[in-house]
Every structure is written in structure tokens, then in C-alpha cells.
Design an enzyme around this catalytic site. Sequence first.
Site, PDB file in Angstrom:
ATOM      1  N   ARG A  11       0.837  -1.213   0.000  1.00 52.89           N
ATOM      2  CA  ARG A  11       0.000   0.000   0.000  1.00 52.89           C
ATOM      3  C   ARG A  11       0.865   1.254   0.000  1.00 52.89           C
ATOM      4  O   ARG A  11       2.068   1.194   0.193  1.00 52.89           O
ATOM      5  CB  ARG A  11      -0.869   0.024   1.271  1.00 52.89           C
ATOM      6  CG  ARG A  11      -1.910  -1.047   1.299  1.00 52.89           C
ATOM      7  CD  ARG A  11      -2.813  -0.950   2.502  1.00 52.89           C
ATOM      8  NE  ARG A  11      -2.211  -1.483   3.716  1.00 52.89           N
ATOM      9  CZ  ARG A  11      -2.126  -0.808   4.863  1.00 52.89           C
ATOM     10  NH1 ARG A  11      -2.586   0.422   4.953  1.00 52.89           N
ATOM     11  NH2 ARG A  11      -1.573  -1.366   5.930  1.00 52.89           N
ATOM     12  N   TYR A 153       7.480   6.753  17.524  1.00 56.36           N
ATOM     13  CA  TYR A 153       7.760   6.860  16.075  1.00 56.36           C
ATOM     14  C   TYR A 153       9.020   7.705  15.826  1.00 56.36           C
ATOM     15  O   TYR A 153       9.857   7.349  15.000  1.00 56.36           O
ATOM     16  CB  TYR A 153       6.523   7.484  15.414  1.00 56.36           C
ATOM     17  CG  TYR A 153       6.497   7.495  13.911  1.00 56.36           C
ATOM     18  CD1 TYR A 153       6.178   6.347  13.180  1.00 56.36           C
ATOM     19  CD2 TYR A 153       6.750   8.671  13.206  1.00 56.36           C
ATOM     20  CE1 TYR A 153       6.128   6.381  11.777  1.00 56.36           C
ATOM     21  CE2 TYR A 153       6.697   8.708  11.825  1.00 56.36           C
ATOM     22  CZ  TYR A 153       6.381   7.564  11.109  1.00 56.36           C
ATOM     23  OH  TYR A 153       6.328   7.604   9.731  1.00 56.36           O
TER      24      TYR A 153
HETATM   25  P1  NAP Z   1       0.711   2.741   4.916  1.00 59.56           P
HETATM   26  O1  NAP Z   1      -0.078   3.258   3.758  1.00 59.56           O
HETATM   27  O2  NAP Z   1       0.064   2.630   6.248  1.00 59.56           O
HETATM   28  O3  NAP Z   1       1.356   1.333   4.496  1.00 59.56           O
HETATM   29  C1  NAP Z   1       2.165   0.653   5.405  1.00 59.56           C
HETATM   30  C2  NAP Z   1       2.797  -0.528   4.720  1.00 59.56           C
HETATM   31  O4  NAP Z   1       3.677  -1.174   5.640  1.00 59.56           O
HETATM   32  C3  NAP Z   1       1.773  -1.574   4.283  1.00 59.56           C
HETATM   33  O5  NAP Z   1       2.187  -2.117   3.063  1.00 59.56           O
HETATM   34  C4  NAP Z   1       1.849  -2.605   5.404  1.00 59.56           C
HETATM   35  O6  NAP Z   1       1.516  -3.932   4.988  1.00 59.56           O
HETATM   36  C5  NAP Z   1       3.334  -2.548   5.731  1.00 59.56           C
HETATM   37  N1  NAP Z   1       3.655  -3.072   7.061  1.00 59.56           N
HETATM   38  C6  NAP Z   1       3.262  -2.592   8.267  1.00 59.56           C
HETATM   39  N2  NAP Z   1       3.771  -3.360   9.249  1.00 59.56           N
HETATM   40  C7  NAP Z   1       4.511  -4.332   8.655  1.00 59.56           C
HETATM   41  C8  NAP Z   1       5.283  -5.422   9.133  1.00 59.56           C
HETATM   42  N3  NAP Z   1       5.420  -5.674  10.446  1.00 59.56           N
HETATM   43  N4  NAP Z   1       5.902  -6.213   8.218  1.00 59.56           N
HETATM   44  C9  NAP Z   1       5.785  -5.986   6.887  1.00 59.56           C
HETATM   45  N5  NAP Z   1       5.058  -4.976   6.375  1.00 59.56           N
HETATM   46  C10 NAP Z   1       4.425  -4.161   7.254  1.00 59.56           C
HETATM   47  O7  NAP Z   1       1.999   3.644   5.170  1.00 59.56           O
HETATM   48  P2  NAP Z   1       2.768   4.697   4.224  1.00 59.56           P
HETATM   49  O8  NAP Z   1       2.237   6.031   4.522  1.00 59.56           O
HETATM   50  O9  NAP Z   1       2.818   4.198   2.832  1.00 59.56           O
HETATM   51  O10 NAP Z   1       4.212   4.614   4.904  1.00 59.56           O
HETATM   52  C11 NAP Z   1       5.289   3.895   4.345  1.00 59.56           C
HETATM   53  C12 NAP Z   1       6.541   4.278   5.112  1.00 59.56           C
HETATM   54  O11 NAP Z   1       6.768   5.683   5.010  1.00 59.56           O
HETATM   55  C13 NAP Z   1       6.462   3.974   6.610  1.00 59.56           C
HETATM   56  O12 NAP Z   1       7.708   3.531   7.079  1.00 59.56           O
HETATM   57  C14 NAP Z   1       6.131   5.314   7.211  1.00 59.56           C
HETATM   58  O13 NAP Z   1       6.550   5.400   8.547  1.00 59.56           O
HETATM   59  C15 NAP Z   1       6.904   6.238   6.298  1.00 59.56           C
HETATM   60  N6  NAP Z   1       6.407   7.603   6.297  1.00 59.56           N
HETATM   61  C16 NAP Z   1       5.135   7.883   5.919  1.00 59.56           C
HETATM   62  C17 NAP Z   1       4.701   9.203   5.948  1.00 59.56           C
HETATM   63  C18 NAP Z   1       3.306   9.601   5.537  1.00 59.56           C
HETATM   64  O14 NAP Z   1       2.959  10.785   5.740  1.00 59.56           O
HETATM   65  N7  NAP Z   1       2.501   8.729   4.962  1.00 59.56           N
HETATM   66  C19 NAP Z   1       5.572  10.226   6.364  1.00 59.56           C
HETATM   67  C20 NAP Z   1       6.852   9.882   6.745  1.00 59.56           C
HETATM   68  C21 NAP Z   1       7.278   8.575   6.701  1.00 59.56           C
HETATM   69  P3  NAP Z   1      -0.021  -4.483   5.025  1.00 59.56           P
HETATM   70  O15 NAP Z   1      -0.710  -3.852   3.841  1.00 59.56           O
HETATM   71  O16 NAP Z   1       0.125  -5.953   4.906  1.00 59.56           O
HETATM   72  O17 NAP Z   1      -0.595  -4.016   6.316  1.00 59.56           O
END
Ligand code: NAP
Length: 242
Positions: A11, A153
Amino acid sequence: MKYALVTGGSRGIGRAVCIKLSLMGYNVIINYANNITEAQKTLELVEMTGQHGEIMMFDVSKREQVSKTIEKWQETHPNDYIDVLVNNAGIRRDNILALMPEEDWNIVIDTTLKGFYNTTQALLPAMIRHKHGRIINMASVSGISGIRGQANYSTAKGGLIAATKALAQEVAAKNITVNAIAPGFIKTDMTDDLDEESIVKTIPMRRFGTPEEVAELVGFIASPAAGYITGSVISINGGLYT
Ligand code: NAP
């Protein structure tokens, strides 16, 4: 055959990264933990680019699961190795520290930091043998500035940045680069519950970023053009924190 593994590729940012890397000619391995339906959607999008994709389930924080799954992949691909690793899987469990349950402290840190350790250690030997690799760690502005309500976090992402800098020095001579990306607010499921209208007022660009914008940066770091960039933390945050 060039292979890239994206943890949390089912995702959000991870999905956009899978598509970008497939457009660059990589066979993409899409990791997920729970959401097979979304992982399959990512696989369809990867295959629409004409590139090969594979789904790989493991919880990044579970050491044996990670190492056994990657060992099995290596056995079935004896002539290949994974030369791009994007440590992207991450979760949020926000709360002020005074009220934060131990479980929420542990799971956020384990997903990011044990996730980095487990996955990176499983892939490093092949990168070292082939004298080429790209490790890209998805950190956050929260790991640089600290954000109230996110002590878990911020700790996880700050630790990931420190690990990036340390590992970069360990493997630079093997032609392996290790960098971190620090996004600000990006529109994904992770930020779905936030009050976007009030948050954008604090962002100089007055909007959230898109997963595709982050994926472009990952693509650049993975490319040969970025061969001399290592141990860096690159922000992508619309001017939120500089
Ligand atoms: P997201 O839409 O919530 O997606 C999270 C992804 O991580 C999903 O594919 C989920 O898999 C996977 N995941 C969670 N726990 C896991 C585990 N234990 N083992 C394997 N996979 C796992 O998040 P996102 O916004 O795309 O974020 C991606 C990264 O960017 C994260 O590290 C987040 O901290 C970082 N980030 C995001 C933002 C933001 O504003 N969105 C800002 C800064 C940093 P499932 O689908 O199977 O649950």
C-alpha cells in the site's frame, strides 16, 4: 535479472515505489504483512508495466520469518540476488508518552528498527558478494525534528537514520550505498485519520505530498546516477522542516 525488494509494498508509498522500480526495469518483490488483497493489487500494477513481480509475505519484525523466507527465495533463484532493498514497512501508534502503552512503544520500534536489522542482514551477504547494492530506508521528518505525540515513532525513525549512517560507512567499500528518505506528510492510509485541513496550514507548500513524489526520489537513489550518495538523509516535505 535485476531484483528489488520493497517491504510494505502492498500500500501507500511502498506501492508507488514498487511501480517506479518496475518502470526502471527491476523485477519487484512486494512484501506485505497482513493485506494480501492490496499486495495483489500492487502486483497487478507492477505487471502492467511489463515487468515481473512477486509477492512475499513476512512480518519484518519477526526475525525467523524474514530469514527463512529470504533463504527460500535465494534457493529458488540460485543465479539471482536482490540488489535494491527499500526498508519501507512502518506503522504509527501515536500518543503522549505519559499515556503510551508499552505495546505501542514496542511495536512501532520493532517494526522500524528490528525490521531494518532483520531484512537488511538477510540481504547484505549477497550484495557484498556481488559488490553492488542499494539500501534505502524510509525514515520521517519525525525522526529528525521529533514530533510531540510520536515519541515511539520519532525514536524509531531517528534510530533508523543513525543506523543508515553507520551501515553506510561499513559497506561503502563494497559499492553498496545506504541512504534514508525523510518524508513529511504524504497522502496514504497512514495519514488518513489526520486533520489535513489544519495540518496543511503548517506546510509551506500548503499540501500533503503524494506517494509518487516519494517514489521518484527512491528511483533516483536506486539509479546509477546516485552512485556517490551514501549515508545521506534526504527530506521530502514541502518545506515543513529544513
Ligand atoms: P501505509 O499506507 O500505512 O502502508 C504501510 C505498509 O507497511 C503496508 O504495506 C503494510 O503492509 C506494511 N507493514 C506494516 N507493518 C509491517 C510489518 N510488520 N511487516 C511488513 N510490512 C508491514 O503507510 P505509508 O504512509 O505508505 O508509509 C510507508 C513508510 O513511510 C512507513 O515507514 C512510514 O513510517 C513512512 N512515512 C510515511 C509518511 C506519511 O505521511 N505517509 C511520512 C513519513 C514517513 P499491510 O498492507 O500488509 O498491512
